[in-house]
Design a protein around this motif. Structure first.
Motif, PDB file in Angstrom:
ATOM      1  N   LYS A  77       0.777  -1.451  -0.165  1.00  0.00           N
ATOM      2  CA  LYS A  77      -0.050   0.538   0.381  1.00  0.00           C
ATOM      3  C   LYS A  77       1.069   1.550  -0.247  1.00  0.00           C
ATOM      4  O   LYS A  77       1.617   1.231   0.316  1.00  0.00           O
ATOM      5  CB  LYS A  77      -0.879   0.004   1.018  1.00  0.00           C
ATOM      6  N   VAL A  78       0.421   2.006  -0.785  1.00  0.00           N
ATOM      7  CA  VAL A  78       1.186   3.879  -0.652  1.00  0.00           C
ATOM      8  C   VAL A  78       1.269   4.451   0.640  1.00  0.00           C
ATOM      9  O   VAL A  78      -0.410   4.187   1.474  1.00  0.00           O
ATOM     10  CB  VAL A  78       0.869   4.991  -2.061  1.00  0.00           C
ATOM     11  N   VAL A  79       1.736   5.209   0.912  1.00  0.00           N
ATOM     12  CA  VAL A  79       2.055   5.274   2.794  1.00  0.00           C
ATOM     13  C   VAL A  79       2.185   7.135   2.549  1.00  0.00           C
ATOM     14  O   VAL A  79       3.072   7.008   2.209  1.00  0.00           O
ATOM     15  CB  VAL A  79       2.278   4.469   3.376  1.00  0.00           C
ATOM     16  N   THR A  80       2.007   7.603   2.915  1.00  0.00           N
ATOM     17  CA  THR A  80       2.793   9.146   3.390  1.00  0.00           C
ATOM     18  C   THR A  80       2.784   8.952   4.560  1.00  0.00           C
ATOM     19  O   THR A  80       1.995   9.224   5.579  1.00  0.00           O
ATOM     20  CB  THR A  80       1.350  10.487   3.035  1.00  0.00           C
ATOM     21  N   VAL A  81       3.906   9.812   5.428  1.00  0.00           N
ATOM     22  CA  VAL A  81       4.614   9.743   6.207  1.00  0.00           C
ATOM     23  C   VAL A  81       5.133  11.592   6.114  1.00  0.00           C
ATOM     24  O   VAL A  81       5.901  12.551   5.434  1.00  0.00           O
ATOM     25  CB  VAL A  81       5.791   9.444   6.774  1.00  0.00           C
ATOM     26  N   SER A 114       7.968  11.765   2.757  1.00  0.00           N
ATOM     27  CA  SER A 114       7.482  11.905   1.156  1.00  0.00           C
ATOM     28  C   SER A 114       6.236  10.508   1.480  1.00  0.00           C
ATOM     29  O   SER A 114       5.896  10.328   2.216  1.00  0.00           O
ATOM     30  CB  SER A 114       8.196  11.983   0.035  1.00  0.00           C
ATOM     31  N   SER A 115       5.774  10.510   0.223  1.00  0.00           N
ATOM     32  CA  SER A 115       4.897   9.513  -0.527  1.00  0.00           C
ATOM     33  C   SER A 115       5.724   7.977  -0.077  1.00  0.00           C
ATOM     34  O   SER A 115       6.595   8.649  -1.501  1.00  0.00           O
ATOM     35  CB  SER A 115       3.497   9.244  -0.712  1.00  0.00           C
ATOM     36  N   PHE A 116       5.664   6.750   0.285  1.00  0.00           N
ATOM     37  CA  PHE A 116       6.735   5.504  -0.181  1.00  0.00           C
ATOM     38  C   PHE A 116       5.504   4.390  -0.566  1.00  0.00           C
ATOM     39  O   PHE A 116       4.610   4.266   0.120  1.00  0.00           O
ATOM     40  CB  PHE A 116       7.678   5.436   1.474  1.00  0.00           C
ATOM     41  N   ALA A 117       6.396   3.500  -1.255  1.00  0.00           N
ATOM     42  CA  ALA A 117       5.821   1.894  -1.408  1.00  0.00           C
ATOM     43  C   ALA A 117       6.877   1.304  -1.892  1.00  0.00           C
ATOM     44  O   ALA A 117       8.522   1.528  -1.848  1.00  0.00           O
ATOM     45  CB  ALA A 117       4.564   2.436  -2.632  1.00  0.00           C
ATOM     46  N   VAL A 118       6.786   0.506  -1.973  1.00  0.00           N
ATOM     47  CA  VAL A 118       7.971  -1.215  -1.696  1.00  0.00           C
ATOM     48  C   VAL A 118       7.596  -1.607  -3.911  1.00  0.00           C
ATOM     49  O   VAL A 118       6.258  -2.099  -4.035  1.00  0.00           O
ATOM     50  CB  VAL A 118       7.769  -1.729  -2.097  1.00  0.00           C
ATOM     51  N   LEU A 119       8.121  -1.911  -4.641  1.00  0.00           N
ATOM     52  CA  LEU A 119       8.416  -2.320  -5.982  1.00  0.00           C
ATOM     53  C   LEU A 119       8.505  -3.591  -6.082  1.00  0.00           C
ATOM     54  O   LEU A 119       9.331  -3.800  -5.669  1.00  0.00           O
ATOM     55  CB  LEU A 119       8.485  -0.915  -7.093  1.00  0.00           C
TER      56      LEU A 119
END
Length: 778
Positions: free
Chosen positions: A406-410, A476-481
């Motif tokens: 899931k995309v998350v914003t910190v 910023s906003s993060f995800a795993v590819l």
């Protein structure tokens, strides 16, 4: 003369008598006229220094004096044991012998205690022993006069004290307190005219306060530095708000609240919890409406979320807030106080976890606004809108990326997060935990190509099939590819595909003519054959004409959807083929399928699957290279296909077993070699007809699967040819009809009516007999 010899004899015998008397007393005793008397070995003492001697009956023993112990650790010893008495260090041997806040000083055979600096004994004595009942109590230095200088306060501590400046005053050295040396506390507005940052410093009865300039705020914390307030993020969202009036109204509400911070007298009255709900409503509306259909809109959306969280955070009154909505999950932590927090905090959601030092979240002391805010926000389906934008990634040949979290914003209250002095750790849980490919930590970079995923500043700390831990030096906003591999383009594969599909089209055309026009062979089985051939025929035509037409995205999506439907339809007719074959060979009865049910299974089921897939992920139709399903939606095809393949394999194994029995019973004179040969040919051909060659397509998502690619291409391309060979050329009845047709056209002759009637009747009866037996033409 006698007397003289007698005297000499007595003198000579006297020592002998005396020696006999001595030897008659035991060791440790001495002979006395009164008898044997105990010898006192302790006089003089043989025990050595710092010891005392104890006489016993016929012996003795030594003991060390109080405060000493034997070097041999024996309580009693003699001079024969070579033991010495050494001093006992009570300060080391007995833990905390003097009690709290006291020193222990060892002495020969004893020790003494004295209170530490800043403490005094309860009895006033300078030295004491641990068993004297004396304790050390704190000295309150602040009761003494003039301990601290002007404009300062004295704070007593255990064993010491601290001097701190009164409100509105500060030390020139910049220290927060001092002890001993008297320093001058000066008016902080005079001492540092830049103390308020972008504001004016004023001194008052309650200390200093900051009056912020226009466009700057300290969020109602009058004693804190004024920092810039950017409300422009709420004005640059026209490409988002035009999709929904509700979103537009909510964004206007946030913008108004932002402007009120610098206009109202007490911004703290703003409802932080209510603003959080407004933000979540905006996110829910945008994510549910699928409005984020390009990377620029995704960038605008994420900038809006980050700006809104930075605005709302300081006004949330609860220290730790957890809030969820249909499309978001949020945890927000607030710390208020003039002293920067130092501890490490953990924030978590269902799909992510954040570990961060609060000192990093607070930022530099010179920019500290008097509060610290940290937030972790995860989105339910943003990965669908943000997937496919990987221009910021370095891709290997034939490598593609897919979002596997899931995309998350910190966000934090620290305004400078471009390069943190310490990294933060973000744990992202995988969406697909069965894939063991490599994973990459990325963030959304709005400054590149309108918005793209980028690995800059992030690294993988730990990765396993369940989750990946990312370490990043910015927020910023993060995800795993996860990295996947496309099938490589090979000329041989393309040649096989075009030749095979062209031949398949010709063969399928003859199959369709055969099953639709020759009435003598028509039955439920040939109806299934007919629609299987029609589905494959249309799918191949669409494939050849439109698979590479990617210029028009809408047209490409339509082509992908039609391919999805007709190939699934082919699979569904294959499933009906397997069921019908099972009924004919194993169950041996001729109860035919209802045509309506066959149509519903053959065309209705794939129509429902394609409709649901298109509604759930419309972007899944069409890739950059082909008009086919992308990796996010490919399992909407391979999932049903694999189920049908498994069902058909089950039916095939039972059918093949029954066929093997029939070979033995129907051809008792056939030798073993011929039996095996016939069985293998039939088995392989039937396996191809039922579509199991498509199972090779499931192995096309990893690098180095060229063998599978060739197998998949060969079997898939020539499937139409296989169908023609098996259902037409291998069928004796169809061959006879072909022979009749060829005879009719090549050597026409007149036949008597009776002959024709007899021949037709015989063939019809033969056909009926074949169908009634329910046995395969094979």
């Amino acid at each position: 003369m006698v007397g003289k010899w007698t005297l000499l004899m007595l003198v000579w015998l006297l020592p002998i008598f005396m020696a006999q008397n001595i030897r008659s007393c035991p060791l440790g005793f001495s002979s006395q006229p009164s008898g044997c008397v105990d010898v006192n070995e302790c006089d003089p003492t043989p025990c050595g220094n710092n010891s005392q001697c104890f006489n016993t009956n016929a012996s003795y023993y030594c003991q060390c004096k109080k405060g000493f112990e034997s070097s041999t650790k024996m309580e009693n010893f003699t001079i024969m044991s070579i033991a010495t008495c050494i001093d006992i260090n009570e300060c080391l041997k007995i833990e905390d012998i003097c009690g709290a806040h006291a020193f222990c000083n060892n002495t020969i055979s004893s020790y003494n205690c004295s209170c530490k600096k800043g403490f005094i004994s309860s009895t006033g004595v300078k030295t004491f022993h641990g068993d004297d009942g004396v304790t050390c109590r704190d000295i309150d230095e602040c009761k003494e006069e003039k301990v601290c200088g002007l404009n300062s306060l004295c704070i007593n501590t255990q064993g010491s004290y601290n001097c701190v400046c009164k409100t509105g005053f500060e030390l020139k050295s910049g220290k927060s307190s001092y002890t001993g040396e008297v320093e001058q506390c000066e008016d902080m507005c005079k001492l540092d005219k830049t103390y308020c940052g972008h504001g004016t410093c004023h001194s008052g009865p309650s200390g200093h306060y900051c009056a912020c300039h226009e466009g700057f705020t300290n969020y109602g914390n009058k004693k804190s530095r004024c920092i810039a307030l950017d409300c422009g993020v709420f004005k640059n969202v026209k490409n988002l708000t035009k999709t929904s009036h509700i979103v537009e109204d909510h964004v206007k509400q946030l913008s108004k609240s932002c402007l009120e911070i610098t206009e109202v007298e007490d911004p703290k009255k703003l409802d932080g919890e209510g603003l959080l709900k407004t933000l979540q409503l905006i996110i829910d509306n945008l994510l549910s409406s699928k409005a984020l259909n390009d990377n620029r809109k995704v960038s605008t959306f994420l900038d809006l979320v980050e700006g809104a969280l930075g605005l709302i955070g300081p006004f949330v009154t609860t220290r730790r807030t957890k809030s969820s909505s249909p499309h978001t999950e949020l945890e927000l932590l607030v710390h208020n106080g003039s002293v920067k927090p130092q501890e490490t905090k953990t924030l978590s959601s269902k799909h992510a976890q954040l570990d961060i030092k609060m000192e990093v979240a607070a930022g530099n002391l010179s920019q500290y606004p008097g509060f610290t805010v940290v937030s972790l926000l995860s989105y339910s389906n943003l990965e669908e809108s943000a997937g496919g934008f990987f221009s910021g990634m370095k891709q290997e040949e034939n490598q593609i990326f897919g979002i596997n979290s899931k995309v998350v914003t910190v966000t934090v209250s620290n305004t400078d997060t471009n390069h943190l002095k310490e990294t933060v750790n973000i744990t992202l849980y995988h969406l697909d935990q069965s894939n063991e490919t490599s994973h990459t930590c990325v963030f959304w970079d709005s400054s590149t190509d309108g918005g793209t995923w980028s690995p800059r500043g992030c690294s993988v700390v730990e990765s396993n099939p369940k989750y990946t831990v990312c370490s990043c030096n910015h927020l910023s906003s993060f995800a795993v590819l996860m990295a996947l591999y496309e099938i490589e383009d090979h000329f041989e594969l393309q040649l096989i595909t075009w030749v095979g599909l062209s031949l398949s089209l010709i063969c399928l055309f003859f199959c369709i003519l055969t099953f639709s026009t020759i009435r003598s062979i028509q039955s439920p089985r040939t109806t299934i054959h007919l629609h299987l051939c029609i589905s494959l025929f249309i799918a191949i035509i669409i494939f050849l004409a439109g698979i590479t037409q990617t210029e028009n995205k809408v047209g490409c999506a339509v082509v992908a959807g039609m391919l999805h439907f007709f190939y699934l339809a082919a699979f569904c007719w294959m499933c009906l083929e397997g069921i019908q074959l099972f009924r004919m060979v194993v169950l041996v009865f001729n109860t035919s399928f209802n045509t309506i049910y066959m149509m519903a299974g053959g065309y209705g089921v794939p129509a429902v699957i394609v409709a649901v897939s298109a509604l759930v992920n419309a972007k899944g139709y069409g890739t950059k290279r082909y008009c086919w399903l992308n990796l996010d939606s490919i399992w909407s095809f391979f999932g049903p296909a694999c189920v049908i393949i498994i069902v058909n394999i089950f039916f095939f194994l039972i059918t093949a077993w029954k066929l093997a029995q029939k070979f033995s019973s129907l051809n008792p004179d056939m030798d073993s070699l011929q039996k095996i040969k016939a069985f293998i040919i039939t088995a392989v051909a039937q396996l191809c007809i039922l579509g199991t060659m498509w199972i090779f397509g499931c192995f096309q998502f990893e690098k180095g699967t060229i063998v599978m690619s060739y197998l998949f291409t060969i079997f898939g391309s020539f499937q139409g040819v296989m169908l023609f060979v098996m259902h037409c050329l291998f069928s004796k009845q169809v061959r006879e009809e072909y022979a009749n047709i060829l005879t009719h056209f090549c050597a026409p002759r007149k036949r008597k009516y009776s002959e024709f009637s007899y021949s037709h009747s015989s063939k019809a009866q033969g056909s009926k007999s074949t169908q009634d037996t329910g046995e395969s033409h094979i």
